[in-house]
Write a protein that holds these residues in place. Structure first.
Motif: not given
Length: 360
Positions: A130-137
């Protein structure tokens, strides 16, 4: 120079000038200051958090940093070493047991620092995707403003709910300890956001870039494998050589200031080009060459001054453990694709690799 946002700013390139600027209180870290050099158009509209440590100035910054700096001392990091070694061992074992080739980013670079920062903060690792995908964006400069704001909102809500659970059932973790010190929950949301993203994105990218570079320099790698005592110096040189997160050290002048013989006026933005400063020939001999024995710790890959990276001791330790373990356990490791075909993060605010296929 002109940023992609259209913002015209001063660029500092000399090591001496960057360090002078980063220790001068006449330069502000406040991202809400109209003159602060933002890379992207509409970036200032991404909102929802109280100012975090990275955007605080005196007198607020000092006390806020002191509240949390004890979590990242050399002594506390040393206590974490056995657990970090265990995490690295588990992931290398999984690589050896699985099919080849393997993407090192997904198999090792991302999960190791993600798991470490999750345990440190008290964030369930089950939520890491959840937080990896959002931080990447968030870190991609090509992400549309609306999507960027949605990522911020989702992460903020996630951290609010996590803190609410910790109020009822505190654990032995950083966020629980900080909860016991303050009633300002939104300040802790901002701190959690900063540490969660910074704690895995930077180290993950350095694991990938460092592994790629060592595999491309087999003579240097052989020296490290023969004498692991050389790994700390190699880590410092890799940090200097890549300097993957230089835009954290941007500032805005709050008074007229002269730097390097140039007058920077109040309200003008300043970008310190850390990658260039870390290759200043007046400071580093043969600065464009990778010299793993250089051992120079006067680089500014972690910034400089009052805002120097909180987690630098943790990052150094993770990198040392990963490199020592990976190449010892898989001595035949090699790249499964030429470097020229690898997908580098040219569109992100933190440099790295999206993928690193390796085999053995």
């Amino acid at each position: 120079m002109t940023l992609p946002s259209g913002h015209e700013v001063w660029a500092l390139t000399r090591h001496e000038d960057v360090r002078a600027m980063l220790t001068d209180p006449r330069f502000s870290s406040d991202r809400q200051n109209p003159g602060f050099p933002l890379l992207l158009t509409n970036q200032r509209r991404v909102t929802g958090f109280k100012p975090s440590l990275i955007s605080m100035d005196p007198p607020e910054h000092g006390p806020a940093r002191r509240e949390v700096v004890g979590e990242f001392t050399v002594k506390r990091m040393a206590a974490l070493r056995p657990r970090i070694q265990e995490i690295v061992d588990e992931h290398v074992e999984a690589m050896l047991a699985g099919p080849k080739p393997v993407d090192l980013v997904q198999a090792l670079s991302l999960p190791v620092p993600s798991l470490v920062i999750c345990e440190l903060l008290g964030v369930p690792y089950a939520d890491h995707e959840f937080f990896q995908t959002r931080s990447s964006r968030l870190l991609r400069r090509t992400t549309p403003p609306g999507e960027r704001q949605a990522c911020v909102d989702e992460l903020r809500q996630y951290l609010r709910e996590l803190l609410a659970r910790k109020e009822k059932e505190p654990g032995d973790d950083l966020l629980s300890r900080q909860l016991a010190k303050t009633n300002d929950r939104e300040e802790l949301v901002a701190l959690g956001f900063l540490l969660l993203i910074a704690g895995h994105e930077t180290t993950a990218n350095m694991i990938s870039l460092g592994t790629m570079t060592l595999l491309e320099n087999p003579a240097d790698l052989a020296e490290l494998m023969a004498d692991p005592a050389k790994t700390p110096s190699a880590v410092e040189e890799l940090l200097r050589y890549f300097t993957i997160a230089e835009f954290a050290a941007s500032r805005v002048a709050v008074e007229d200031v002269e730097i390097g013989g140039v007058l920077i006026r109040k309200g003008e933005g300043v970008v310190s080009l850390g990658n260039t400063a870390n290759r200043d020939p007046n400071v580093f001999e043969h600065a464009d060459e990778l010299d793993l024995g250089r051992g120079a710790r006067n680089h500014i890959a972690f910034g400089f001054g009052a805002h120097q990276c909180l987690g630098q001791n943790l990052a150094r330790m993770e990198l040392q453990i990963v490199f020592d373990t990976l190449f010892k356990r898989i001595p035949g490791l090699r790249l499964a694709k030429p470097v020229g075909e690898l997908p580098f993060k040219d569109d992100a605010n933190i440099y790295g690799l999206y993928e690193l296929p390796v085999t053995w």
